[in-house]
Design an enzyme around this catalytic site. Structure first.
Site, PDB file in Angstrom:
ATOM      1  N   TYR A  56       0.849  -1.192   0.000  1.00  0.00           N
ATOM      2  CA  TYR A  56       0.000   0.000   0.000  1.00  0.00           C
ATOM      3  C   TYR A  56       0.885   1.243   0.000  1.00  0.00           C
ATOM      4  O   TYR A  56       1.823   1.334   0.786  1.00  0.00           O
ATOM      5  CB  TYR A  56      -0.934   0.035   1.217  1.00  0.00           C
ATOM      6  CG  TYR A  56      -2.368  -0.122   0.796  1.00  0.00           C
ATOM      7  CD1 TYR A  56      -2.991   0.895   0.060  1.00  0.00           C
ATOM      8  CD2 TYR A  56      -3.090  -1.266   1.066  1.00  0.00           C
ATOM      9  CE1 TYR A  56      -4.291   0.756  -0.387  1.00  0.00           C
ATOM     10  CE2 TYR A  56      -4.393  -1.417   0.622  1.00  0.00           C
ATOM     11  CZ  TYR A  56      -4.992  -0.404  -0.098  1.00  0.00           C
ATOM     12  OH  TYR A  56      -6.277  -0.551  -0.544  1.00  0.00           O
ATOM     13  N   GLU A  58      -0.543   4.738  -0.574  1.00  0.00           N
ATOM     14  CA  GLU A  58      -1.373   5.938  -0.810  1.00  0.00           C
ATOM     15  C   GLU A  58      -0.532   7.190  -0.579  1.00  0.00           C
ATOM     16  O   GLU A  58       0.260   7.248   0.362  1.00  0.00           O
ATOM     17  CB  GLU A  58      -2.581   5.943   0.132  1.00  0.00           C
ATOM     18  CG  GLU A  58      -3.679   5.006  -0.341  1.00  0.00           C
ATOM     19  CD  GLU A  58      -4.879   4.996   0.594  1.00  0.00           C
ATOM     20  OE1 GLU A  58      -4.881   5.716   1.604  1.00  0.00           O
ATOM     21  OE2 GLU A  58      -5.824   4.246   0.294  1.00  0.00           O
ATOM     22  N   ASP A 202      -6.006  13.532 -25.264  1.00  0.00           N
ATOM     23  CA  ASP A 202      -5.962  12.132 -24.845  1.00  0.00           C
ATOM     24  C   ASP A 202      -5.232  11.352 -25.947  1.00  0.00           C
ATOM     25  O   ASP A 202      -5.798  11.051 -26.989  1.00  0.00           O
ATOM     26  CB  ASP A 202      -7.402  11.638 -24.653  1.00  0.00           C
ATOM     27  CG  ASP A 202      -7.483  10.156 -24.325  1.00  0.00           C
ATOM     28  OD1 ASP A 202      -6.446   9.465 -24.387  1.00  0.00           O
ATOM     29  OD2 ASP A 202      -8.602   9.700 -24.019  1.00  0.00           O
ATOM     30  N   THR A 228      -2.998   6.073 -22.172  1.00  0.00           N
ATOM     31  CA  THR A 228      -2.815   4.739 -21.622  1.00  0.00           C
ATOM     32  C   THR A 228      -1.333   4.436 -21.743  1.00  0.00           C
ATOM     33  O   THR A 228      -0.605   5.102 -22.487  1.00  0.00           O
ATOM     34  CB  THR A 228      -3.589   3.670 -22.419  1.00  0.00           C
ATOM     35  OG1 THR A 228      -3.101   3.661 -23.755  1.00  0.00           O
ATOM     36  CG2 THR A 228      -5.083   3.945 -22.426  1.00  0.00           C
ATOM     37  N   LYS A 231      -0.792   0.788 -25.083  1.00  0.00           N
ATOM     38  CA  LYS A 231      -1.067   0.718 -26.527  1.00  0.00           C
ATOM     39  C   LYS A 231       0.258   0.886 -27.271  1.00  0.00           C
ATOM     40  O   LYS A 231       1.158   0.082 -27.081  1.00  0.00           O
ATOM     41  CB  LYS A 231      -2.167   1.702 -26.895  1.00  0.00           C
ATOM     42  CG  LYS A 231      -3.491   1.358 -26.170  1.00  0.00           C
ATOM     43  CD  LYS A 231      -4.638   2.305 -26.466  1.00  0.00           C
ATOM     44  CE  LYS A 231      -5.851   1.917 -25.623  1.00  0.00           C
ATOM     45  NZ  LYS A 231      -6.971   2.862 -25.760  1.00  0.00           N
ATOM     46  N   ARG A 237      -0.704  -2.510 -18.636  1.00  0.00           N
ATOM     47  CA  ARG A 237      -2.043  -1.918 -18.743  1.00  0.00           C
ATOM     48  C   ARG A 237      -2.196  -0.835 -17.682  1.00  0.00           C
ATOM     49  O   ARG A 237      -2.085  -1.125 -16.486  1.00  0.00           O
ATOM     50  CB  ARG A 237      -3.033  -3.059 -18.532  1.00  0.00           C
ATOM     51  CG  ARG A 237      -4.459  -2.805 -18.810  1.00  0.00           C
ATOM     52  CD  ARG A 237      -5.177  -4.123 -19.058  1.00  0.00           C
ATOM     53  NE  ARG A 237      -4.777  -4.622 -20.371  1.00  0.00           N
ATOM     54  CZ  ARG A 237      -5.264  -4.163 -21.525  1.00  0.00           C
ATOM     55  NH1 ARG A 237      -6.208  -3.229 -21.547  1.00  0.00           N
ATOM     56  NH2 ARG A 237      -4.828  -4.624 -22.667  1.00  0.00           N
TER      57      ARG A 237
HETATM   58  C1  LIG Z   1      -8.069   3.191 -24.989  1.00  0.00           C
HETATM   59  C2  LIG Z   1      -8.484   4.602 -24.786  1.00  0.00           C
HETATM   60  C3  LIG Z   1      -8.848   5.079 -23.516  1.00  0.00           C
HETATM   61  C4  LIG Z   1      -9.140   4.203 -22.340  1.00  0.00           C
HETATM   62  O1  LIG Z   1      -8.162   3.449 -21.826  1.00  0.00           O
HETATM   63  P1  LIG Z   1      -8.532   2.299 -20.772  1.00  0.00           P
HETATM   64  O2  LIG Z   1      -7.214   1.966 -20.189  1.00  0.00           O
HETATM   65  O3  LIG Z   1      -9.178   1.208 -21.552  1.00  0.00           O
HETATM   66  O4  LIG Z   1      -9.457   2.879 -19.758  1.00  0.00           O
HETATM   67  C5  LIG Z   1      -9.106   6.428 -23.369  1.00  0.00           C
HETATM   68  N1  LIG Z   1      -9.029   7.250 -24.423  1.00  0.00           N
HETATM   69  C6  LIG Z   1      -8.725   6.824 -25.658  1.00  0.00           C
HETATM   70  C7  LIG Z   1      -8.664   7.801 -26.779  1.00  0.00           C
HETATM   71  C8  LIG Z   1      -8.455   5.482 -25.884  1.00  0.00           C
HETATM   72  O5  LIG Z   1      -8.189   5.053 -27.114  1.00  0.00           O
END
Ligand SMILES: *Cc1c(COP(=O)(O)O)cnc(C)c1O
Length: 432
Positions: A56, A58, A202, A228, A231, A237
């Site tokens: 933990y 936090e 994002d 993320t 990807k 993840r």
């Molecule tokens: C994949 C994705 C997310 C979300 O990611 P998670 O880890 O699945 O919550 C957010 N924004 C965009 C543009 C994405 O492609």
């Protein structure tokens, strides 16, 4: 020592152990073209499976609510420092459990409940967290949207300017899940400033390209940048949020205690490892090959008679119109037929789609995972021909049997995770 600390999963839980072994085989024997997926290194995998999962922590490095955090601090501080270096960011928070939670934290830090957000339409490539009615973003904020031009199928920045003036958002959201073109973050930053909005970029999909300098960076133009880590960035993840120094305290407070409790220290350590990998020169070569592969795949698919949305790609993904106004098959049918030959893709709506999202006219293909395996343009051309032959004749068992063989021949030339593959009884292969 009790068995508890020594028994392996194959002894204690055959059900899950077998599922893991079968999943390794599935990944090794198939062609992974899901644009949001990748294969992490053995080092990243190992780090995720460490005793940091027990801890933990936090709070933040040096300011924790628990004792015994000295080594968690080392891991998290390394992840923070490397993330800042990788993206040239003033501040990084490496604790978001996912991309969605990174976005949630930014909403909490940047705007107030009930404010207006302006995000890209989901059916034009946006993401659920950019204002879908069933998502927290659509539930808690007023949503306005923008999209792509019907002819070019690319973001219409003039329309975006108009929409921004009309809706007067507190937060303008850019970035997408299914958009194959360069995003002009500088222009979007100017539009936002012209209406007094903050911007969240994002870059969940394109983060690896941005880190490698192969896609313009939003960092200089946007107050907040989220991504993320799993990807194109090829880490565990999870999520990551970056911001300008002036919002650092607000962002950190929004992640914890705003939307999360204890951080996933084992995942944060693995993020540090992945960011370290991304800072090496080979990572840029890797990202460059992703781009070359996507272009080669797109050209082949177009030559084989499929329609590439927006006419091509500038990044790691392609949106392929397989329905073509009724001349072809739906995205749902294509996904299923390709699954049968161990080519993994996802159905995807195309801009102005006439099909429902669960059926869709398109499929989305990405090259990050296969590029990690070492595949190059020639392999992409071969895969493009395989995909086209299945999409053109989805009912033909002959075609499917042939493509299944070709997939196996190709995947065998690009071994991975050898240490994690269990020998199979009789040499049988799931793809056989
Ligand atoms: C994949 C994705 C997310 C979300 O990611 P998670 O880890 O699945 O919550 C957010 N924004 C965009 C543009 C994405 O492609």
């Amino acid at each position: 020592m009790s068995d508890f600390f020594t028994s392996s999963i194959s002894e204690t839980d055959p059900l899950i152990s077998d599922a893991i072994d079968a999943e390794v085989r599935r990944q090794v024997d198939g062609l992974e073209l899901i644009a949001s997926e990748n294969f992490v290194s053995e080092a990243v995998l190992q780090t995720m499976g460490t005793v940091f999962t027990n801890k933990y922590a936090e709070g933040y490095p040096g300011k924790r609510y628990y004792g015994g955090c000295q080594f968690a601090d080392v891991a998290e501080q390394a992840a923070i420092d490397r993330a800042k270096e990788l993206f040239g960011a003033e501040h990084a928070n490496v604790q978001p459990h996912s991309g969605a939670q990174a976005n949630m934290a930014v909403f909490l830090a940047a705007i107030k409940h009930g404010d207006t957000i302006l995000g890209m339409n989901l059916s034009h490539g946006g993401h659920l967290t950019h204002g879908h009615p069933l998502n927290f973003s659509g539930i808690n904020f007023k949503v306005a949207d923008y999209g792509v031009n019907k002819d070019t199928e690319q973001i219409d920045y003039d329309e975006l300017q108009r929409k921004a003036e009309e809706s007067r958002p507190a937060l303008l959201i850019c970035g997408a899940s299914a958009y194959p073109r360069i995003i002009d973050f500088e222009r979007i930053g100017e539009i936002a400033r012209s209406v007094g909005a903050k911007v969240m970029a994002d870059i969940a999909h394109i983060a690896g390209l941005v880190a490698a300098g192969l896609h313009p960076s939003p960092v200089p133009h946007c107050e907040f940048v989220t991504t993320t880590t799993h990807k194109t960035l090829r880490g565990p993840r999870g999520g990551l949020a970056l911001c300008k120094e002036e919002f650092a305290k607000d962002l950190d407070r929004a992640v914890f205690p705003g939307v999360q409790g204890g951080p996933l220290v084992h995942i944060i350590a693995a993020k540090a490892v992945a960011f370290g990998e991304a800072l090496r020169p080979e990572f840029k070569d890797y990202q460059q090959q992703i781009l070359k592969n996507a272009k080669a795949l797109g050209k082949t698919l177009a030559a084989e008679g499929l329609r590439i949305v927006s006419g091509g790609t500038d990044n790691h993904l392609l949106l392929v119109d397989v329905y073509m106004d009724g001349k072809g098959i739906t995205g749902k049918e294509a996904e299923k037929a390709l699954d049968e030959v161990h080519i993994t893709v996802n159905k995807n709506t195309i801009p102005f789609d006439t099909q429902k999202p669960f059926v869709a006219s398109g499929i989305r293909l990405g090259t990050p995972a296969l590029t990690t395996r070492g595949m190059k343009e020639d392999d992409m051309r071969a895969i493009g021909r395989m995909i086209a032959s299945v999409v053109h004749e989805p009912e033909s068992e002959d075609v499917k049997a042939r493509v299944r063989r070709e997939v196996l021949e190709l995947t065998e030339r690009f071994p991975m995770y050898q240490g994690r593959l269990k020998p199979q009884a009789g040499g049988a292969n799931i793809a056989a």
